[in-house]
Design a protein around this motif. Sequence first.
Motif: not given
Length: 200
Positions: A105-125
């Motif tokens: 569960e921890i491994e899955a959560g860590s991977a999910q949050m890495a993907d989530a921050t990469a996706e949503f904290l990506r600068r939009r124009s």
Amino acid sequence: MTHYIYLVRHGEHLDAEHGLVDGPLSPRGQRQAAAIADRLSGVPLEAVWHSPLQRAEQTAHAVAERLTAVSPTPSALLFDCVPTGMTPETPAAYEPFFGAVTEAEIEAGSAQMADATAEFLRRRSGEVHELLITHNFVIGWFVREVLGAPDWRWLTLNQAHCGLTVIAQKPGRPWTLLTHNDLSHLPWELRTGLPEPLPF
């Protein structure tokens, strides 16, 4: 031009006190969802993302009812999860919490949050306003990420049901925390979900 992300924890769900993992919003949760919907009704939201869990989906639809141009979209990146396990810096007081969490569960959560921050904290124009309706630990992780705090600090960043957190980024600048767990739209009786009740 600023990129705004509005982070909202879902409303209280029915029978949450009985340990059910998910369920529809309780009557109180419906009132919480209506309150955050009213609060955000004047924001020019371009997207409403939500966790696929029912309590988050129903909260998202309550908001979208007041925004005819936006349709809520589920995202597996916003599922409830545990982003880390115990680290050398984590206070020992948190050990009992992790006793019920598996390494998988921890491994899955860590991977999910890495993907989530990469996706949503990506600068939009341009000027961007996005709403993410998700879960306590997920929002805690986003806030920790924006502040550059140690990994374990997500454990200390708690959000009430339908509390409002806003982060923002201007071109060329880092993400900034504008407000955390704002409850001004919720009357006293609707301020639920925190591990300790507020003293005011």
